[in-house]
Design an enzyme around this catalytic site. Sequence first.
Site, mmCIF file in Angstrom:
data_model
loop_
_atom_site.group_PDB
_atom_site.id
_atom_site.type_symbol
_atom_site.label_atom_id
_atom_site.label_comp_id
_atom_site.label_asym_id
_atom_site.label_seq_id
_atom_site.Cartn_x
_atom_site.Cartn_y
_atom_site.Cartn_z
ATOM 1 N N GLU A 57 -9.235 38.475 -8.609
ATOM 2 C CA GLU A 57 -9.233 39.347 -7.423
ATOM 3 C C GLU A 57 -8.017 39.055 -6.537
ATOM 4 O OE1 GLU A 57 -13.927 40.174 -6.540
ATOM 5 O OE2 GLU A 57 -13.156 38.135 -6.311
ATOM 6 N N SER A 104 9.009 5.151 11.640
ATOM 7 C CA SER A 104 8.079 4.717 10.593
ATOM 8 C C SER A 104 6.974 3.895 11.254
ATOM 9 C CB SER A 104 8.818 3.962 9.507
ATOM 10 O OG SER A 104 9.066 2.673 9.921
ATOM 11 N N LYS A 140 -3.339 7.099 5.101
ATOM 12 C CA LYS A 140 -1.885 7.082 5.001
ATOM 13 C C LYS A 140 -1.562 7.693 3.640
ATOM 14 C CE LYS A 140 2.138 4.196 5.763
ATOM 15 N NZ LYS A 140 2.949 4.588 4.626
ATOM 16 N N GLU A 199 3.021 14.955 5.294
ATOM 17 C CA GLU A 199 3.337 14.314 4.022
ATOM 18 C C GLU A 199 3.097 15.324 2.902
ATOM 19 O OE1 GLU A 199 4.355 11.257 4.595
ATOM 20 O OE2 GLU A 199 4.269 10.156 2.698
ATOM 21 N N LYS A 323 -4.197 5.029 15.064
ATOM 22 C CA LYS A 323 -3.389 5.516 16.187
ATOM 23 C C LYS A 323 -4.207 5.458 17.466
ATOM 24 C CE LYS A 323 -0.938 8.715 13.164
ATOM 25 N NZ LYS A 323 -0.789 10.088 12.684
ATOM 26 N N CYS A 444 6.883 -24.395 -34.885
ATOM 27 C CA CYS A 444 7.056 -25.228 -36.085
ATOM 28 C C CYS A 444 8.068 -24.654 -37.069
ATOM 29 C CB CYS A 444 5.714 -25.424 -36.776
ATOM 30 S SG CYS A 444 5.075 -23.903 -37.517
ATOM 31 N N CYS A 459 1.539 -17.286 -37.536
ATOM 32 C CA CYS A 459 2.058 -18.527 -38.096
ATOM 33 C C CYS A 459 0.906 -19.110 -38.920
ATOM 34 C CB CYS A 459 2.450 -19.472 -36.965
ATOM 35 S SG CYS A 459 2.641 -21.182 -37.515
ATOM 36 N N CYS A 464 0.729 -26.592 -37.200
ATOM 37 C CA CYS A 464 1.707 -26.181 -36.175
ATOM 38 C C CYS A 464 1.302 -26.782 -34.829
ATOM 39 C CB CYS A 464 1.740 -24.655 -36.099
ATOM 40 S SG CYS A 464 2.574 -24.018 -34.643
HETATM 41 S S1 IVH Z 1 2.225 8.670 11.585
HETATM 42 C C1 IVH Z 1 5.010 8.125 14.929
HETATM 43 N N1 IVH Z 1 0.275 9.245 9.941
HETATM 44 O O1 IVH Z 1 3.997 6.902 6.561
HETATM 45 C C2 IVH Z 1 4.068 8.326 13.841
HETATM 46 N N2 IVH Z 1 2.384 8.625 9.004
HETATM 47 O O2 IVH Z 1 5.409 4.356 7.292
HETATM 48 C C3 IVH Z 1 4.601 7.938 12.528
HETATM 49 N N3 IVH Z 1 2.434 8.686 6.566
HETATM 50 O O3 IVH Z 1 7.077 8.219 7.487
HETATM 51 C C4 IVH Z 1 3.895 8.408 11.355
HETATM 52 N N4 IVH Z 1 0.357 9.326 6.262
HETATM 53 O O4 IVH Z 1 5.608 9.641 5.994
HETATM 54 C C5 IVH Z 1 1.566 8.861 10.050
HETATM 55 N N5 IVH Z 1 -1.522 9.821 8.594
HETATM 56 C C6 IVH Z 1 -0.258 9.434 8.714
HETATM 57 C C7 IVH Z 1 0.558 9.224 7.592
HETATM 58 C C8 IVH Z 1 1.880 8.803 7.786
HETATM 59 C C9 IVH Z 1 1.491 9.018 5.663
HETATM 60 C C10 IVH Z 1 3.806 8.236 6.225
HETATM 61 C C11 IVH Z 1 4.866 9.009 6.971
HETATM 62 C C12 IVH Z 1 5.709 7.984 7.649
HETATM 63 C C13 IVH Z 1 5.327 6.725 6.948
HETATM 64 C C14 IVH Z 1 5.435 5.565 7.935
#
Ligand code: IVH
Length: 707
Positions: A57, A104, A140, A199, A323, A444, A459, A464
């Site tokens: 569909e 990061s 992550k 990501e 966070k 050996c 062996c 041995c």
């Molecule tokens: S927060 C200021 N949340 O991990 C906030 N990063 O080591 C920075 N990543 O470059 C990132 N899952 O590519 C955040 N739930 C998530 C994430 C995440 C994967 C990666 C992201 C970042 C790296 C940091």
Amino acid sequence: MKTELFKEISRIREFQKKFLNQNVLATEEELRLLSDIIRYHEYKYYVENDPQISDFEYDQLYKLLQRTEQSNPNWIKPDSPTQRISSDLINSLESVEHLSPMLSLDNTYSEEDLLEFDKRIKKLCSIPEAENIEYLVEPKFDGGSIAVVFENNQLIRAATRGDGLKGEEMTLNARTIRSLPLSADFSSSGIVKAELRGEALIRKDFFEEINKARETEGLPLLANPRNAATGVLRVKDPVETSARKLDLFIFQLGYAIDKNGLDKIVEYKTQSNCIDLLQTLGFKVPSVEKKVCKNIQEAFNFIKSWAEKRDHYAYELDGMVIKLNDLALQEICGYTSHHPRWAVAYKFQAKQATSKLLNVEFQVGKVGSITPVAKIEVVQLAGVNVSSISLHNEDFIRSKDIWLGDTILVERAGDVIPYIVKSFPEQRPKNARRIEFPRNCPSCNSVLRREEDNAVWLCHNSHCPAQQIQKLIHHVSKDAMDIDGLGPALIERFFELGLIKDMSDIYQLDYSRISQLEGMGEKSAEKLKISVDKAKKNPIHRLLHGLCIHHLGKKISKLIAEQLDFIPNLQNWTLENFTRIKDVGPVVGENIIEFFSDRENIKMIERMEEYGVNLHQTEEDIPKQVSLNSIFSGKTILFTGTLTQMGRKEAEKLAEKNGAKVLSAVSGALNVLVVGEDAGSKLAKAEKLGTVQILNEKEFLTLINRA
Ligand code: IVH
């Protein structure tokens, strides 16, 4: 996206029927609605994983849109579902500046690290330690990081992370990601321009499919889902990206301004509100995957729950991100030059890593088999340093195309021993060398032989030295004679000093000489004597296992010991005597016969008897009748993962006492799987079978009344 359109769901259904039935073209007004309907179904399919119509569909609707647009090219809008992939345009991959830096994350690996993080945040925010602060915890995702920019509701740019300040522009590639809307109704929230971070990922099952197809086509395999995703983010041709069917999880609203250029993010007060906004706008965000936790302890518990289930999750995760939820507090904490102080990653223990093959050693086993062992650059896998991995045999080396100097991918999952998944021939350095298998025994020097249908070189010299040492090490090991305090190092030392030449010598040691050896002393010698004397009384199944007869393992030794009064009687056993015992095959039978027809071996056993080693069946050799109403009687059981209340061996014994038969692998024959911490593939396999009863450690202990 959701807001406007989804209110009109009944209208959509009406039109959808019409569009599905007609072969003619849509009008200009209908075209807008048709695009919305297709977008709605893409959203349900790619973002929510909840398809509302069949693929057939969907295709019909899509083709109607395509036909109509082809006849009226000026009706085409840049956010039309047909405009995701353009085969005639290529990416510039020019360097572009992010609207705000893509930082990061700092890494943590333990509960203590997290408690430290919590303390630090409270200090920065002048919050008393005893008070709770809220954290948003989410996976992550392990893929490639990108930033997407929306202006006036349209996706205008996408870029890779690059160095965090500047990335490579790859908008055409990002447009092929179906879970990324090409337009979104930011203006209803007063946002004119926004930058979102996320990501790009590939589903694990689709990754497997890709590799299967590549194998059939003879193409090199992709190492893991992460590489499969990142590998197509920066390609010039978006057709390649589109074929990888990437997904995009958005986890951060990095920048948002209104028409006066003023910041809008602050209005949302919390991190979780920002994510909710993005979800309402139609983005794929962590939804069931995330949790607002009222304190760090709750955050840690949530992380632990993900550590257990991540193997069954559709995407690869390498940890969780914690966070600080309150945006005002985030601002107070601030940033270092690399990462925000208000967030941290909790890394799961790595299961795979790349390393380099430095050398191959050839080890001689107790029955003369030659095992190549790879010496690799040290890597940390699932919390353990790995520097040495078995390469099994010559065929394994050839089939995996492994060379000295190669980069290799190493895996260690759960309780599985580390192994080499693959080599990377395309990264092979010029000075790499083929692995030459020796033709002579490294110990050996006798000529090695290999039977035609066997992958193992042997062996055949029974004198041995390397074989002798391995035999002795096995003889005293936990599963055999279990002589405490006589480890491999001492065995080697005693062998080299001529204190032990064969197994019988272990029972007639010169303790006064031993007490004078460097690092030994009288006390150690006395201790050793106690262990050896204790072993002399062992049940005969232990001695049988300790004789190092090829294929005579612990289980078969027990089965034979049940039927045997006196070890030397085995000289008179025929092959039939062996094979009559259930589970004892002709190969091991032949090997035992061969061992007991060798005069040297008989003499050695006679010497053991002379030195006081028990050769008669003991009570322990006769299995106790397990009462039929034992909780696990007639059931097969297997333990996986790390148990916290007891060791694996102890748990197995306990299960056996309660009538269970312990298996070593998951198969259709398995009834019960007891799952400890960090269980891996066995749990997944058992769940897939659907016939296995799965218990955690506590449930297991409760069943046998030991909780
Ligand atoms: S927060 C200021 N949340 O991990 C906030 N990063 O080591 C920075 N990543 O470059 C990132 N899952 O590519 C955040 N739930 C998530 C994430 C995440 C994967 C990666 C992201 C970042 C790296 C940091």
